[in-house]
Design an enzyme around this catalytic site. Structure first.
Site, PDB file in Angstrom:
ATOM      1  N   GLY A  76      69.711  33.725 111.901  1.00  0.00           N
ATOM      2  CA  GLY A  76      69.724  35.166 111.683  1.00  0.00           C
ATOM      3  C   GLY A  76      68.342  35.752 111.860  1.00  0.00           C
ATOM      4  O   GLY A  76      67.528  35.235 112.628  1.00  0.00           O
TER       5      GLY A  76
ATOM      6  N   ARG B 286      68.235  29.582  99.893  1.00  0.00           N
ATOM      7  CA  ARG B 286      68.766  29.676  98.541  1.00  0.00           C
ATOM      8  C   ARG B 286      68.799  28.278  97.927  1.00  0.00           C
ATOM      9  O   ARG B 286      69.175  27.308  98.589  1.00  0.00           O
ATOM     10  CB  ARG B 286      70.187  30.260  98.557  1.00  0.00           C
ATOM     11  CG  ARG B 286      70.219  31.746  98.890  1.00  0.00           C
ATOM     12  CD  ARG B 286      69.647  32.581  97.743  1.00  0.00           C
ATOM     13  NE  ARG B 286      69.576  33.996  98.053  1.00  0.00           N
ATOM     14  CZ  ARG B 286      68.505  34.608  98.562  1.00  0.00           C
ATOM     15  NH1 ARG B 286      67.421  33.900  98.831  1.00  0.00           N
ATOM     16  NH2 ARG B 286      68.510  35.891  98.792  1.00  0.00           N
TER      17      ARG B 286
ATOM     18  N   ASP C  91      60.976  26.003  98.499  1.00  0.00           N
ATOM     19  CA  ASP C  91      60.522  27.236  97.857  1.00  0.00           C
ATOM     20  C   ASP C  91      61.540  27.721  96.836  1.00  0.00           C
ATOM     21  O   ASP C  91      61.214  28.530  95.970  1.00  0.00           O
ATOM     22  CB  ASP C  91      60.287  28.333  98.905  1.00  0.00           C
ATOM     23  CG  ASP C  91      59.825  29.640  98.289  1.00  0.00           C
ATOM     24  OD1 ASP C  91      58.770  29.630  97.612  1.00  0.00           O
ATOM     25  OD2 ASP C  91      60.513  30.665  98.451  1.00  0.00           O
TER      26      ASP C  91
ATOM     27  N   GLU D  59      66.138  28.055  88.468  1.00  0.00           N
ATOM     28  CA  GLU D  59      64.840  28.732  88.491  1.00  0.00           C
ATOM     29  C   GLU D  59      64.676  29.552  87.223  1.00  0.00           C
ATOM     30  O   GLU D  59      65.622  30.230  86.813  1.00  0.00           O
ATOM     31  CB  GLU D  59      64.730  29.631  89.726  1.00  0.00           C
ATOM     32  CG  GLU D  59      64.755  28.873  91.038  1.00  0.00           C
ATOM     33  CD  GLU D  59      64.687  29.783  92.260  1.00  0.00           C
ATOM     34  OE1 GLU D  59      64.699  31.026  92.094  1.00  0.00           O
ATOM     35  OE2 GLU D  59      64.626  29.259  93.383  1.00  0.00           O
TER      36      GLU D  59
ATOM     37  N   HIS E   8      59.553  30.208  94.573  1.00  0.00           N
ATOM     38  CA  HIS E   8      60.365  31.284  95.163  1.00  0.00           C
ATOM     39  C   HIS E   8      59.444  32.414  95.617  1.00  0.00           C
ATOM     40  O   HIS E   8      59.663  33.594  95.325  1.00  0.00           O
ATOM     41  CB  HIS E   8      61.398  31.803  94.169  1.00  0.00           C
ATOM     42  CG  HIS E   8      62.582  32.442  94.839  1.00  0.00           C
ATOM     43  ND1 HIS E   8      63.867  32.328  94.351  1.00  0.00           N
ATOM     44  CD2 HIS E   8      62.675  33.205  95.955  1.00  0.00           C
ATOM     45  CE1 HIS E   8      64.706  33.004  95.122  1.00  0.00           C
ATOM     46  NE2 HIS E   8      64.002  33.539  96.106  1.00  0.00           N
TER      47      HIS E   8
END
Length: 359
Positions: free
Chosen positions: A158, A241, A265, A270, A298
């Site tokens: 994408g 994700r 990441d 989280e 993140h």
């Protein structure tokens, strides 16, 4: 007066960017629920809701409290924490903001790859502890290797996947991708190799980089079976994700040596769960993981510029719908129609109510 509720924004001061985009006739309310649930009271009074963090869920029982809301906007890309079906049943479009942070995430992805293949993190830590790290004989680190000519495999081509592909190609890597949603033949215009199956991509790639949304189809996409299908000494990168990767499988892959290295990441939990065996081993800097695991908080999306873009584009989605009836990146369009809410009818209803309220 149009009332916009902003849930837990990533700024501490006045909503100046939002105010500039919205113009006159808009009042803002900001709530910061912390780790708790979004309060129902402000939801009842809002004409539009802007949610800023995925930790704040908008499930069906809170959607039911949105008595006046005409649109919900997620200030960010992911929207799994919003019950978009419940919104659709009430005729509320849900929009996200997919066009902020693309450059940052793409740069971060290559930065993670460089941290592994150039050993920057490992060398930094060695030099903090000992002087003999300067010796050439101490330079070998498992993932350090030449990138040119290696296959960079992308799952999900994408906006971000395309930006990553361009950067990998600039390093003279050979780009391959798997994306069943792209039309046939797009690979010819891009010049990248398309694989028909995920397993084919995994078996071909020296680096596997995830750039797909979290859906029922992509949940735990990288599990023990997927890691077994990878090339020996493959590197895994995830800036998409956390739920797309089974972190237990990553630990097993790294411990066995089947997976050479990983850079994450995003994580399934989280903030990170320091009790997890892999995270615990990383925190203790255990020797078997040296240079093979890089974690970031993140942060791939972040620059001051990207946050400003996110705020501006989120408010633009609100304003365009409330004032012009134009939907920007609506993620529940099909669900709206399935529930008998054509976007044009929703738009006309919003306009009529706002005219009535103004009059």
């Amino acid at each position: 007066m149009t009332r916009v509720l902003i849930i837990d924004p990533q700024f501490e001061d006045d909503p100046d960017i939002e105010r500039e985009v919205a113009g006159e006739g808009v009042a803002f309310e900001i709530v910061r629920p912390g780790d708790g649930e979004v309060p129902a009271g402000p939801l009842r009074e809002a004409d539009a809701v802007v949610n800023c963090r995925s930790r704040h869920r908008l499930p069906a029982h809170l959607v039911a409290e949105m008595r006046r809301a005409k649109v919900v906007v997620q200030a960010g890309v992911g929207f799994n924490h919003i019950d978009i079906e419940a919104c659709a049943r009430r005729g509320i479009p849900v929009c996200n903001t997919p066009d902020y942070g693309t450059l940052e995430v793409a740069d971060h992805t290559l930065g993670l790859l460089l941290a592994l293949t150039r050993g920057t993190t490992a060398y930094h830590r060695r030099l903090l502890r000992r002087d003999d790290a300067w010796s050439t004989k101490e330079l070998p680190v498992a993932p350090v290797r030449r990138m040119r000519g290696r296959v960079f495999g992308i799952v999900g081509l994408g906006r971000i996947g395309l930006a990553v592909a361009a950067r990998a190609a600039a390093f003279r890597m050979r780009v391959a991708f798997h994306d069943p949603w792209l039309p046939a033949g797009v690979e010819h215009s891009l010049g990248y190799r398309r694989t028909e199956t995920l397993d084919e991509l995994l078996g071909r790639s020296d680096v596997v980089s995830l750039h797909c949304p979290l859906t029922p189809e992509t949940a735990r996409l990288v599990d023990d079976r997927a890691i077994a299908a990878m090339k020996p000494d493959a590197i895994l990168i995830n800036t998409s994700r956390g739920g797309t990767v089974d972190i237990d499988a990553v630990e097993r892959g790294l411990r066995s040596g089947k997976l050479l290295a990983a850079a994450l990441d995003v994580l399934p939990v989280e903030p990170l769960d320091r009790s997890h065996p892999l995270i615990a081993a990383w925190s203790r800097e255990e020797a078997w993981l040296e240079g093979r695991l890089v974690l970031t908080p993140h942060a791939a999306f972040y620059t001051p510029e990207s946050l400003a873009d996110m705020r501006r584009l989120s408010m633009l989605a609100v304003v365009r719908f409330l004032r012009e009836g134009r939907l920007r990146s609506c993620v529940n369009l099909d669900a709206l129609r399935a529930n008998g809410h054509e976007p044009e009818a929703v738009r006309d209803g919003v306009r009529e109510e706002l005219r009535r309220r103004a009059g």
